[in-house]
Write a protein that holds these residues in place. Sequence first.
Motif, PDB file in Angstrom:
ATOM      1  N   ASN A  95     -97.972 -33.500  15.254  1.00 33.47           N
ATOM      2  CA  ASN A  95     -99.258 -32.970  15.715  1.00 33.47           C
ATOM      3  C   ASN A  95     -99.321 -31.451  15.743  1.00 33.47           C
ATOM      4  OD1 ASN A  95    -100.111 -35.507  16.094  1.00 33.47           O
ATOM      5  ND2 ASN A  95    -100.114 -35.485  18.319  1.00 33.47           N
ATOM      6  N   GLU A 129    -100.697 -26.327  14.618  1.00 32.33           N
ATOM      7  CA  GLU A 129    -101.793 -26.330  15.587  1.00 32.33           C
ATOM      8  C   GLU A 129    -101.802 -25.108  16.511  1.00 32.33           C
ATOM      9  OE1 GLU A 129    -104.438 -27.804  16.049  1.00 32.33           O
ATOM     10  OE2 GLU A 129    -104.395 -29.775  15.185  1.00 32.33           O
ATOM     11  N   ASP A 185    -100.106 -33.846  22.776  1.00 32.51           N
ATOM     12  CA  ASP A 185    -101.410 -34.030  22.134  1.00 32.51           C
ATOM     13  C   ASP A 185    -102.194 -32.745  22.295  1.00 32.51           C
ATOM     14  OD1 ASP A 185    -103.491 -35.302  20.831  1.00 32.51           O
ATOM     15  OD2 ASP A 185    -104.357 -36.097  22.672  1.00 32.51           O
ATOM     16  N   ILE A 186    -102.873 -32.334  21.220  1.00 28.42           N
ATOM     17  CA  ILE A 186    -103.668 -31.109  21.346  1.00 28.42           C
ATOM     18  C   ILE A 186    -104.815 -31.124  20.351  1.00 28.42           C
ATOM     19  CG2 ILE A 186    -102.254 -29.742  19.715  1.00 28.42           C
ATOM     20  CD1 ILE A 186    -102.665 -27.365  21.764  1.00 28.42           C
ATOM     21  N   GLU A 187    -105.976 -30.664  20.793  1.00 24.42           N
ATOM     22  CA  GLU A 187    -107.121 -30.411  19.933  1.00 24.42           C
ATOM     23  C   GLU A 187    -107.615 -29.041  20.347  1.00 24.42           C
ATOM     24  OE1 GLU A 187    -111.249 -32.611  18.633  1.00 24.42           O
ATOM     25  OE2 GLU A 187    -109.939 -33.617  20.059  1.00 24.42           O
ATOM     26  N   LEU A 188    -107.401 -28.057  19.468  1.00 24.58           N
ATOM     27  CA  LEU A 188    -107.670 -26.663  19.844  1.00 24.58           C
ATOM     28  C   LEU A 188    -109.097 -26.479  20.344  1.00 24.58           C
ATOM     29  CD1 LEU A 188    -105.777 -24.702  17.044  1.00 24.58           C
ATOM     30  CD2 LEU A 188    -105.049 -25.148  19.383  1.00 24.58           C
ATOM     31  N   LYS A 234    -110.406 -27.644  22.817  1.00 23.49           N
ATOM     32  CA  LYS A 234    -110.982 -28.823  23.475  1.00 23.49           C
ATOM     33  C   LYS A 234    -110.071 -29.337  24.578  1.00 23.49           C
ATOM     34  CE  LYS A 234    -114.110 -30.264  19.884  1.00 23.49           C
ATOM     35  NZ  LYS A 234    -114.412 -31.198  18.815  1.00 23.49           N
ATOM     36  N   ARG A 235    -108.870 -29.787  24.195  1.00 22.78           N
ATOM     37  CA  ARG A 235    -108.012 -30.386  25.213  1.00 22.78           C
ATOM     38  C   ARG A 235    -106.562 -30.358  24.747  1.00 22.78           C
ATOM     39  NH1 ARG A 235    -106.553 -35.219  23.238  1.00 22.78           N
ATOM     40  NH2 ARG A 235    -107.696 -35.808  21.380  1.00 22.78           N
ATOM     41  N   ALA A 236    -105.645 -30.526  25.699  1.00 16.64           N
ATOM     42  CA  ALA A 236    -104.218 -30.609  25.374  1.00 16.64           C
ATOM     43  C   ALA A 236    -103.514 -31.360  26.499  1.00 16.64           C
ATOM     44  CB  ALA A 236    -103.620 -29.222  25.198  1.00 16.64           C
ATOM     45  N   VAL A 257    -103.882 -24.158  24.106  1.00 16.57           N
ATOM     46  CA  VAL A 257    -105.093 -24.864  23.670  1.00 16.57           C
ATOM     47  C   VAL A 257    -106.126 -23.924  23.043  1.00 16.57           C
ATOM     48  CG1 VAL A 257    -106.526 -24.755  25.788  1.00 16.57           C
ATOM     49  CG2 VAL A 257    -106.595 -26.803  24.342  1.00 16.57           C
ATOM     50  N   ASP A 282    -107.783 -21.551  20.449  1.00 19.05           N
ATOM     51  CA  ASP A 282    -107.724 -21.402  18.986  1.00 19.05           C
ATOM     52  C   ASP A 282    -107.854 -19.920  18.633  1.00 19.05           C
ATOM     53  OD1 ASP A 282    -107.795 -21.715  16.291  1.00 19.05           O
ATOM     54  OD2 ASP A 282    -109.693 -22.799  16.206  1.00 19.05           O
TER      55      ASP A 282
END
Length: 198
Positions: free
Chosen positions: A63, A67, A82-85, A87-89, A123, A125
Amino acid sequence: MLKRKSKKERQQLLLETIEENPFVTDEQLAAKFGVSVQTIRLDRMELSIPELRERIKDVAERNLENEVKSLPIDEVIGEIIDIELDKRAISIFDVKEEHVFQRNGIARGHHLFAQANSLCVAVIDDELALTVRANVVFIKSVRAGDRVVTKAIVRETNKEKNRTYVDVISTVNNEIVFKGEFEMYRTKGVGEKNENRN
């Protein structure tokens, strides 16, 4: 009392359970299937399923390779799973003897803060992210042997002020132990890099 499953059925369900949640522990699996931890370990060995730490590392490496931009991955306190720049981590931190006060076995607060703070930095970006302000509450004591699961959720970003606001909750066995609101500085607003290319 549930009917004891056959070994074949149990192993099939074990595979499905771990596929759904790679971070489930052997102890949790043992409780779920009503067998000993040793039985779960033997099942895993037969099915060639690596132990939890290896599974976490594998998911993290897949993942996170490209990232996290704002800090080297080895500077994150805990392991990001888990990470979505922007948005959340989510990260996990296993509390060991070196993280606690010797006299009472309670984790030193700065470790929980560092886990939350580094997740907030990760988190974002952006190449540069700095903590401007943090409002934190320590709710419950954490001890050696506890696994702290920390979730960071980006609430909003103010492009004009170059600020991102992140809410953090840390739990042990689904009980909240720490909460925080972090105000982060960033050099660019969300999506600016794309806009600049046009």
